[in-house]
Design a protein around this motif. Sequence first.
Motif, PDB file in Angstrom:
ATOM      1  N   HIS B 188       0.669  -1.335   0.000  1.00  0.00           N
ATOM      2  CA  HIS B 188       0.161   0.105  -0.064  1.00  0.00           C
ATOM      3  C   HIS B 188       0.907   1.250  -0.046  1.00  0.00           C
ATOM      4  O   HIS B 188       0.402   2.401  -0.303  1.00  0.00           O
ATOM      5  CB  HIS B 188      -0.967  -0.057   1.116  1.00  0.00           C
ATOM      6  CG  HIS B 188      -0.313   0.033   2.493  1.00  0.00           C
ATOM      7  ND1 HIS B 188       0.581  -0.889   3.053  1.00  0.00           N
ATOM      8  CD2 HIS B 188      -0.081   1.115   3.348  1.00  0.00           C
ATOM      9  CE1 HIS B 188       0.903  -0.342   4.345  1.00  0.00           C
ATOM     10  NE2 HIS B 188       0.517   0.608   4.542  1.00  0.00           N
ATOM     11  N   LEU B 190       3.027   1.752  -2.055  1.00  0.00           N
ATOM     12  CA  LEU B 190       3.490   2.044  -3.246  1.00  0.00           C
ATOM     13  C   LEU B 190       2.503   2.322  -4.437  1.00  0.00           C
ATOM     14  O   LEU B 190       1.452   1.831  -4.609  1.00  0.00           O
ATOM     15  CB  LEU B 190       4.300   0.666  -4.029  1.00  0.00           C
ATOM     16  CG  LEU B 190       5.399   0.098  -2.964  1.00  0.00           C
ATOM     17  CD1 LEU B 190       5.830  -1.283  -3.608  1.00  0.00           C
ATOM     18  CD2 LEU B 190       6.480   0.971  -3.070  1.00  0.00           C
ATOM     19  N   SER B 191       2.957   3.322  -5.294  1.00  0.00           N
ATOM     20  CA  SER B 191       2.018   3.626  -6.596  1.00  0.00           C
ATOM     21  C   SER B 191       2.072   2.469  -7.507  1.00  0.00           C
ATOM     22  O   SER B 191       3.232   1.585  -7.201  1.00  0.00           O
ATOM     23  CB  SER B 191       2.454   4.869  -7.159  1.00  0.00           C
ATOM     24  OG  SER B 191       3.553   4.928  -7.893  1.00  0.00           O
ATOM     25  N   PRO B 192       1.169   2.333  -8.369  1.00  0.00           N
ATOM     26  CA  PRO B 192       1.348   1.292  -9.145  1.00  0.00           C
ATOM     27  C   PRO B 192       2.753   1.254 -10.049  1.00  0.00           C
ATOM     28  O   PRO B 192       3.227   0.176 -10.123  1.00  0.00           O
ATOM     29  CB  PRO B 192       0.029   1.519 -10.381  1.00  0.00           C
ATOM     30  CG  PRO B 192      -1.008   2.201  -9.378  1.00  0.00           C
ATOM     31  CD  PRO B 192      -0.073   2.896  -8.385  1.00  0.00           C
ATOM     32  N   ALA B 193       3.273   2.339 -10.339  1.00  0.00           N
ATOM     33  CA  ALA B 193       4.641   2.587 -11.325  1.00  0.00           C
ATOM     34  C   ALA B 193       5.622   1.936 -10.182  1.00  0.00           C
ATOM     35  O   ALA B 193       6.514   1.156 -10.644  1.00  0.00           O
ATOM     36  CB  ALA B 193       4.649   3.902 -11.468  1.00  0.00           C
ATOM     37  N   GLN B 194       5.606   2.304  -8.897  1.00  0.00           N
ATOM     38  CA  GLN B 194       6.491   1.847  -7.833  1.00  0.00           C
ATOM     39  C   GLN B 194       6.525   0.357  -7.609  1.00  0.00           C
ATOM     40  O   GLN B 194       7.392  -0.284  -7.666  1.00  0.00           O
ATOM     41  CB  GLN B 194       6.361   2.780  -6.594  1.00  0.00           C
ATOM     42  CG  GLN B 194       6.892   4.230  -6.659  1.00  0.00           C
ATOM     43  CD  GLN B 194       6.092   5.047  -5.532  1.00  0.00           C
ATOM     44  OE1 GLN B 194       5.396   4.618  -4.653  1.00  0.00           O
ATOM     45  NE2 GLN B 194       6.663   6.294  -5.474  1.00  0.00           N
ATOM     46  N   THR B 227      -5.598  -2.873  -4.467  1.00  0.00           N
ATOM     47  CA  THR B 227      -6.782  -2.589  -5.380  1.00  0.00           C
ATOM     48  C   THR B 227      -6.305  -1.900  -7.013  1.00  0.00           C
ATOM     49  O   THR B 227      -6.741  -2.321  -7.836  1.00  0.00           O
ATOM     50  CB  THR B 227      -7.759  -1.809  -4.721  1.00  0.00           C
ATOM     51  OG1 THR B 227      -8.128  -2.234  -3.365  1.00  0.00           O
ATOM     52  CG2 THR B 227      -8.986  -1.350  -5.545  1.00  0.00           C
ATOM     53  N   GLY B 228      -5.486  -0.996  -6.678  1.00  0.00           N
ATOM     54  CA  GLY B 228      -4.976  -0.296  -8.144  1.00  0.00           C
ATOM     55  C   GLY B 228      -4.149  -1.039  -8.635  1.00  0.00           C
ATOM     56  O   GLY B 228      -3.429  -0.511  -9.883  1.00  0.00           O
TER      57      GLY B 228
END
Lengths: 339, 339
Positions: B188, B190-194, B227-228
């Motif tokens: 959680h 991390l962003s999707p890119a990370q 989720t993302g």
Amino acid sequence: MRQAGRYMAAFREFSDKYPFRMRSETPDIAIELSMQPYRAFKTDGIIFFSDILTPLPGMGIEFDMVKGKGPVIANPVRSVEHLKQLVPLSDPASRLPFIHTILSSLRREADSAGVTLLGFIGTPWTLAAYSMEGKSDKDCKETKKIMMHNPALLHSFLDFLTEQLIVYAGYQIESGAQVIQLFDSWAHHLSPAQFSEFSLPYMERVTRALKAKYPHVPVIVHANGGTGKLELMSNTSADVVGLDWAVDMKDARKQLGAGVKVQGNVDPMILFGPEDKIRAEVERCLLAAGPRGHILNVGHGVVQGTPESAVGVFCEVARQSGALHAKAAANGARQPALV
Amino acid sequence: MRQAGRYMAAFREFSDKYPFRMRSETPDIAIELSMQPYRAFKTDGIIFFSDILTPLPGMGIEFDMVKGKGPVIANPVRSVEHLKQLVPLSDPASRLPFIHTILSSLRREADSAGVTLLGFIGTPWTLAAYSMEGKSDKDCKETKKIMMHNPALLHSFLDFLTEQLIVYAGYQIESGAQVIQLFDSWAHHLSPAQFSEFSLPYMERVTRALKAKYPHVPVIVHANGGTGKLELMSNTSADVVGLDWAVDMKDARKQLGAGVKVQGNVDPMILFGPEDKIRAEVERCLLAAGPRGHILNVGHGVVQGTPESAVGVFCEVARQSGALHAKAAANGARQPALV
């Protein structure tokens, strides 16, 4: 995100001296704190220094900000009897007079600077959960127990808050706010099904009432942890949906549909990185969002300890977004059509 | 979720008396705590009592569990020099001998009861972040500073942990574990890119190595706050993807694709509700997931204070899922085809 910030030395001079409620309810201080980020970074907007809980005492719910703990409501609302004792915010000018003083003064500042004044409120769900919980709890335990055992009580409270928040947001607009943001800061506690029942319809009722009475005032809704709830929000009456940074910008655009504008969604921790990384990440966000219908922002509040210079870099890249998009369009046009 | 739990009185008798590491590293105690939920609820599986941080001391990273604070690593790993001092887990049987004793004994219990023994590990990202951060931090500040300023150091550490975790999971399997779960508990942050750069490839490397060497052992991956990130996980080599409760089951199915089995995703706070509500929510989850490719579970650990009887109701509804799906199919068959 963050109308004013603990990351600014000028802000900390005040927060070290005065408690939160005094700062947010004393016009001279609130006005000064509202203006600090504008003066430092020449943003396109001014957000008034306040809190989503600020209207609660006007309804009979007292709160205080406790250092290291956040807001604390000593007498949480957990019964029908308590709910009946609350007072409607029918006359906000006498209950929360400082709001008018702060916003009307800031509006003059905004007008003379040629920028926009933003007001904001919490959503009914978030204010209900704060008021029932009494303090931050990672499981939102007390509110969820009520949700499970006595959903009618929660719905009554949400209904009450919805009406008061329509009045309160209207009061902000009539005092000078030109945009209203609705923060559903505790949406992350809700499953999509719970969000559909306990937050979205009330948030939507506030938004629709505002759009009906003040059609010229843009409304932004932001649900923290809203990544799994974007499709549910695609029918929003709001003009803009805020995104945290847990979702990919392109996925968010797809789930929300072409008609919805977005705000976000840079990871605020990026601002701890070197300048070239900040620049690259902000540009990546701008390009992923595309040239239209996007308000650049971090996906959550600026973190304490963020270097002020990093916020400056962020704003500088934002101001160059037109050139960035133009360059991307020109590069795109030079590429073979089928690649 | 939760191999053993603070919600059980029988468990608290031990946790009041012995510190966490003693409980998880002393075979007699760990075996007893592992068996408690099985004895109370007759689950289909036994999860060994341990922690994702348990293998770290075997690599030279000491940790302790501090009451009210969670795990604390007094000497966080934040430099190349420190990284070089770490020791590969080449001989887990001598470094972590208790793991073999616990799992082989539990396997005999599982076999005689006709149920399955589950092992688990943390992902490289989650163990790296714990080891760099030193303690829980809502912004994951220290690790993210390293991610921004010295991503090569983070990648080296992730690479090191990946190799050790392949060894450690293999050791669990050879000691008796029949299923391996990978917990990306700090996804959680991390962003999707990370996530695509710092977690997913390493998690996938562990999974692929395990599937190559132990093709008969199912692997479950669970990313907290995933989720993302579900579309990113749709190409997983794992057999099952765990879902938290921030996503709608049908959306998750759609994003993961038909080939991926799922686990989850009931809100654990439901267990504080009345029996009929627990029953209704669990049935809703079962029906949304459909009759195939779903392991019923809560979407996050069972919360402290959960009534033991509620967990009993949850398990009872789970055992009736066959009848529930059969009834749904029969009702479906009776409906006109085009409705």
